[in-house]
Write an enzyme that holds these catalytic residues in place. Structure first.
Site, PDB file in Angstrom:
ATOM      1  N   LEU A  12      44.198  38.682  42.697  1.00 59.69           N
ATOM      2  CA  LEU A  12      45.054  38.420  41.550  1.00 59.69           C
ATOM      3  C   LEU A  12      44.749  37.015  41.063  1.00 59.69           C
ATOM      4  CD1 LEU A  12      47.441  39.143  39.667  1.00 59.69           C
ATOM      5  CD2 LEU A  12      48.953  38.137  41.406  1.00 59.69           C
ATOM      6  N   PHE A  13      44.156  36.934  39.883  1.00 60.05           N
ATOM      7  CA  PHE A  13      43.922  35.631  39.255  1.00 60.05           C
ATOM      8  C   PHE A  13      45.167  35.317  38.438  1.00 60.05           C
ATOM      9  CE2 PHE A  13      39.618  37.206  39.974  1.00 60.05           C
ATOM     10  CZ  PHE A  13      39.023  36.092  40.546  1.00 60.05           C
ATOM     11  N   PRO A  95      47.604  36.780  33.936  1.00 60.17           N
ATOM     12  CA  PRO A  95      47.109  37.291  35.206  1.00 60.17           C
ATOM     13  C   PRO A  95      46.097  38.411  35.017  1.00 60.17           C
ATOM     14  CG  PRO A  95      49.278  38.210  34.773  1.00 60.17           C
ATOM     15  CD  PRO A  95      48.988  37.238  33.660  1.00 60.17           C
ATOM     16  N   CYS A  96      45.276  38.575  36.021  1.00 58.35           N
ATOM     17  CA  CYS A  96      44.270  39.630  36.027  1.00 58.35           C
ATOM     18  C   CYS A  96      44.106  40.104  37.469  1.00 58.35           C
ATOM     19  CB  CYS A  96      42.951  39.098  35.477  1.00 58.35           C
ATOM     20  SG  CYS A  96      41.652  40.334  35.424  1.00 58.35           S
ATOM     21  N   LEU A  97      44.187  41.407  37.663  1.00 60.65           N
ATOM     22  CA  LEU A  97      44.060  41.990  38.995  1.00 60.65           C
ATOM     23  C   LEU A  97      42.719  42.701  39.105  1.00 60.65           C
ATOM     24  CD1 LEU A  97      45.447  42.678  41.723  1.00 60.65           C
ATOM     25  CD2 LEU A  97      46.241  44.792  40.616  1.00 60.65           C
TER      26      LEU A  97
END
Length: 121
Positions: A12-13, A95-97
């Site tokens: 997770l970013f 966020p980016c997963l």
């Protein structure tokens, strides 16, 4: 090998720790430990730093050329996204997963609208 199963690694970013997205994913990770559902067996890695250029390249390849703007603001193609990112990595949308094992990328627009995170896994 030898009956051992390895957990998928999800990254997770995010810009900050303890976000709602992180809390939900942690809940699913804990629930997964108590079930036989292999879909819920994963290790959550939370990164507040932006991805490396290699990581971004993999993510862009997985998400597709027409969706590069979902990962890098203002990008029109994979090449454009990489160029923009090299000049300003803060253009990366969080966020980016990322599920590295399955090659799945869930950009910010999907994460922020998702109520049932199990559908992303």
């Amino acid at each position: 090998m030898f009956g051992l199963t390895t957990k998928r690694i999800l990254t997770l970013f995010t810009k900050k720790r303890q976000t709602l997205v992180e809390q939900k994913l942690t809940e699913y990770m804990i629930a997964g430990e108590k079930t036989d559902n292999q879909m819920l067996h994963f290790k959550l890695q939370v990164e507040t730093a932006t991805p490396t250029l290699d990581q971004l390249n993999i993510m862009l390849s997985n998400i597709g050329k027409d969706k590069s703007d979902l990962l890098v603001a203002g990008a029109t193609s994979i090449e454009d996204a990489l160029t923009k990112y090299q000049h300003d990595n803060q253009l990366f949308r969080r966020p980016c997963l990322v599920d590295w094992d399955k090659g799945k990328v869930s950009p910010y627009s999907i994460l922020l609208q998702t109520r049932d995170f199990s559908k992303l896994l």
